[in-house]
Design an enzyme around this catalytic site. Structure first.
Site, PDB file in Angstrom:
ATOM      1  N   HIS A   1       6.965  -4.266 -15.563  1.00 43.30           N
ATOM      2  CA  HIS A   1       5.943  -4.229 -14.516  1.00 43.30           C
ATOM      3  C   HIS A   1       5.446  -2.798 -14.340  1.00 43.30           C
ATOM      4  CE1 HIS A   1       4.319  -4.226 -10.385  1.00 43.30           C
ATOM      5  NE2 HIS A   1       3.986  -5.475 -10.670  1.00 43.30           N
TER       6      HIS A   1
ATOM      7  N   ASP B   1      -0.938 -11.734  -9.471  1.00 43.39           N
ATOM      8  CA  ASP B   1      -0.639 -10.407  -8.923  1.00 43.39           C
ATOM      9  C   ASP B   1      -0.608 -10.446  -7.395  1.00 43.39           C
ATOM     10  OD1 ASP B   1       0.222  -7.830  -9.143  1.00 43.39           O
ATOM     11  OD2 ASP B   1      -1.632  -7.023  -9.961  1.00 43.39           O
TER      12      ASP B   1
END
Length: 345
Positions: free
Chosen positions: A180, A306
Site C-alpha cells: 500500500h 480506496d
C-alpha cells in the site's frame, strides 16, 4: 434495474482503530514522525473540512456506518487493511501492541460480518521476527487473508534482505502481501513536498512504484515463485513503463552495470504479469484500466475503491460501464479478488 451477475469486492479499503489515530495525534503534537507523515496526518487530523471529517469519521468504523456506505454504493465486500503509515513510525513495543490490536479488531469485524469484510494483517517491520509471528497468528488463529505493508519502514524498503522473512512467511502461508502507498521517505520527499505533490496527487505513486520495482529487481519472486502481491492504483505507473523497464534491464544485465543486483530468471514484466495483481483504487478511468489490462493481462486487474479516501458512486458507475462481457466483469469485480485473497464463495 438490471440484476448484477457478480459481487463487487473492493480490495484496498482503509481502517485505523481509534487508538492508532490517537497515537498519530500524539506523534504530531510532539513533532514526531517523518515529513510525509506530518503533511498527511496534519491535514486529516488538524483541519476541519467536509473531506477530512468524512475520512476521520469513517476510517475508524467497522460497523454500521461503513456498512451503510457500502450498501448505498453497492459494495458487497471490503478487503480491509490498516491505513498508511501503519505503525512503523512508533517505538517497537507500541508498534507491536497497535499491530495486534488492529488485527484483533479487524478479525472481530470479519466474524461479525463474514460476508461483508475480509481482513489483512498489520505488522510492525521494525521487528521482523515479531511481524512473522504476528502474520502467522493473524492467518492461522484470526482468519485474516494476507498482510498489508504501507510501503517504506522509516526509509527502508522491502528489498533489504532483512525483510525477506516476511515474504517467506507469506509464501509459506499462501497469502498475499499487499503493498500500500505511503508518503515518500525523508530522503525522497523534498521536491514533492515543496510542490504540494507528496500524497495522492503524485507522491504516493512515485514512492510505491519505485518500491515495487525494487522488489521485482531484488529477485524475490525467483526465490518464492508462488508469492502473490497486490498493488493499488493500477500499479503506480509501472505498466506504462514496462517496455523501457524490460529493455534497460536487459542492457544493464548484459553490460554488468549494477553487479550488486541479482540476475532475474525472467524479464521484469513477467513478474508483473504472473505474481502481482493490480487494483483500480483511485483510478476509475477507462483508458487507464483498459491499457493496464492489455499490458499485464485481464486476470491481473481487479476492482478497488480506496474507501474512505476516495468515495464516489460515479466512479463505480464508470467501472460498471467498462467494455467487458459478463465473464470478464465477474472476474474484475469478484473472481480476481477471490483468487488473490483466497475468499470462499
Amino acid at each position: 434495474m438490471q440484476t448484477r451477475k457478480h459481487e463487487r469486492i473492493a480490495t484496498e479499503e482503509a481502517y485505523a482503530p481509534v487508538k492508532v489515530l490517537n497515537e498519530y495525534r500524539r506523534l504530531l503534537e510532539g513533532g514526531g514522525g517523518d515529513r510525509g507523515f506530518r503533511s498527511l496526518w496534519t491535514y486529516y487530523l488538524k483541519n476541519e473540512s467536509v473531506h477530512t471529517n468524512f475520512l476521520v469519521d469513517r476510517i475508524q468504523d467497522l460497523g454500521e456506518r461503513r456498512l451503510a456506505d457500502m450498501d448505498r454504493l453497492g459494495i458487497d465486500r471490503q478487503v480491509v487493511g490498516l491505513t498508511c503509515p501503519g505503525v512503523e513510525l512508533f517505538d517497537v513495543p507500541l508498534a507491536r501492541d497497535l499491530a495486534q490490536l488492529t488485527n484483533d479488531r479487524i478479525a472481530e469485524a470479519c466474524r461479525r460480518h463474514p460476508k461483508r469484510f475480509v481482513g489483512l494483517a498489520a505488522v510492525a517491520l521494525q521487528d521482523v521476527e515479531f511481524s512473522v509471528n504476528e502474520l502467522h497468528r493473524a492467518v492461522n488463529e484470526l482468519g485474516l487473508k494476507g498482510v498489508i505493508i504501507n510501503s517504506h519502514t522509516r526509509g527502508e524498503y522491502l528489498d533489504d534482505p532483512k525483510f525477506e522473512p516476511i515474504f517467506a512467511a507469506a509464501a509459506e502461508l499462501d497469502v498475499p502481501l499487499y503493498l500500500h502507498p505511503n508518503t515518500p521517505s525523508d530522503a525522497l520527499i523534498g521536491p514533492l513536498l515543496d510542490g504540494g505533490l507528496d500524497t495522492a496527487t503524485f507522491g504516493f505513486g512515485v514512492e510505491t512504484g519505485m518500491h515495487l520495482i525494487r522488489i521485482i529487481f531484488s529477485g524475490i519472486f525467483d526465490k518464492y515463485p508462488t508469492l502473490r502481491m497486490g498493488v493499488g492504483h493500477l500499479g503506480e505507473g509501472l505498466p506504462f513503463w514496462l517496455f523501457r523497464i524490460d529493455h534497460y534491464h536487459g542492457v544493464h544485465g548484459r553490460t554488468k552495470r549494477y553487479p550488486f543486483r541479482p540476475d532475474l530468471r525472467e524479464k521484469p514484466s513477467y513478474y508483473l504479469r504472473n505474481n502481482i495483481w493490480l487494483t483500480t483504487s483511485g483510478m476509475a478511468w477507462e483508458p487507464a484500466i483498459s491499457f493496464t489490462r492489455s499490458v499485464v493481462g485481464e486476470d491481473r486487474v481487479i476492482y478497488a475503491m480506496d474507501y474512505p479516501y476516495q468515495v464516489s458512486a460515479e466512479e463505480i458507475a464508470a467501472q460498471d460501464a467498462l467494455p467487458l462481457d459478463d465473464k470478464e466483469k465477474k472476474y474484475f469485480f469478484e473472481t480476481g479478488a477471490r483468487q488473490l485473497f483466497g475468499i470462499d464463495a
